[in-house]
Enzyme design. Structure first.
Site, mmCIF file in Angstrom:
data_model
loop_
_atom_site.group_PDB
_atom_site.id
_atom_site.type_symbol
_atom_site.label_atom_id
_atom_site.label_comp_id
_atom_site.label_asym_id
_atom_site.label_seq_id
_atom_site.Cartn_x
_atom_site.Cartn_y
_atom_site.Cartn_z
ATOM 1 C CE LYS A 8 -3.970 -2.176 2.237
ATOM 2 N NZ LYS A 8 -4.919 -2.080 3.367
ATOM 3 C CG PHE A 43 -14.063 1.189 6.258
ATOM 4 C CD1 PHE A 43 -13.517 0.685 5.081
ATOM 5 C CD2 PHE A 43 -14.847 0.358 7.039
ATOM 6 C CE1 PHE A 43 -13.751 -0.628 4.691
ATOM 7 C CE2 PHE A 43 -15.082 -0.962 6.664
ATOM 8 C CZ PHE A 43 -14.531 -1.453 5.478
ATOM 9 N NE ARG A 82 -6.596 -13.105 5.355
ATOM 10 C CZ ARG A 82 -6.825 -11.805 5.147
ATOM 11 N NH1 ARG A 82 -6.451 -11.227 4.015
ATOM 12 N NH2 ARG A 82 -7.424 -11.076 6.065
ATOM 13 C CB THR A 105 -6.877 -5.743 9.834
ATOM 14 O OG1 THR A 105 -7.256 -6.874 9.038
ATOM 15 C CG2 THR A 105 -7.217 -4.474 9.085
ATOM 16 N NE ARG A 133 -2.256 -5.649 7.179
ATOM 17 C CZ ARG A 133 -3.284 -6.377 6.774
ATOM 18 N NH1 ARG A 133 -3.779 -7.335 7.556
ATOM 19 N NH2 ARG A 133 -3.831 -6.150 5.600
ATOM 20 C CG ASN A 184 -3.680 -2.303 6.801
ATOM 21 O OD1 ASN A 184 -3.487 -2.013 5.633
ATOM 22 N ND2 ASN A 184 -4.713 -3.012 7.189
ATOM 23 C CG HIS A 218 -5.324 -6.261 -0.219
ATOM 24 N ND1 HIS A 218 -6.565 -6.269 0.353
ATOM 25 C CD2 HIS A 218 -5.376 -7.156 -1.249
ATOM 26 C CE1 HIS A 218 -7.342 -7.129 -0.295
ATOM 27 N NE2 HIS A 218 -6.642 -7.677 -1.278
#
EC number: 2.7.4.6
Length: 135
Positions: free
Chosen positions: A11, A59, A87, A93, A104, A114, A117
């Site tokens: 991100k 959001f 994951r 998250t 993260r 964070n 993705h």
């Protein structure tokens, strides 16, 4: 475990911190093969379409604004049980809840910024990979 592919997005916050290489190294050390990758600047339409399932959530607008705030790196990772393993590597998250040593925990600053993705299921991975790579 089956050989799977999953979508990963580094991100804007992590791209701005210049940690793309560090994250890719972590992918490779975890046994993933990076089979597709591109750096792109999402616009409102592309980000909004990707996160369409969240359109009615409070959001959504902030998420689209964040994802269009700078370039992202979109990748397809391949490996045994790739969806779940990716994951696990990402962590929770909310980075405050993420286990030490996860992406993260190491690179994210908030639940919004964070860092990464990852697809949440094999079905989502198929859809998300097609969205960005047309496959």
């Amino acid at each position: 475990m089956a050989l799977e592919r999953t979508l990963s997005i580094i991100k804007p916050d992590a791209v701005a911190k210049n940690v793309i290489g560090e994250i890719y190294t972590r992918f490779e050390r975890a046994g993933f093969k990076i089979v597709e990758a591109k750096m792109i600047q999402l616009d409102d339409e592309l980000a909004g379409g990707f996160y369409a399932e969240h359109k009615e959530r409070p959001f959504y607008k902030d998420l689209v604004a964040f994802m269009t705030s700078g370039p992202v790196v979109v990748s397809v990772l391949e490996g045994e049980g790739a969806v779940l393993r990716h994951r696990e590597l990402m962590g929770a998250t909310n980075p405050k809840e993420a286990a030490a040593g996860t992406l993260r925990a190491d690179y994210a600053t908030s639940i919004d910024a964070n860092a990464v993705h990852g697809s949440d299921s094999v079905e989502s991975a198929t859809r998300e990979i097609a969205y960005f790579f047309g496959k």
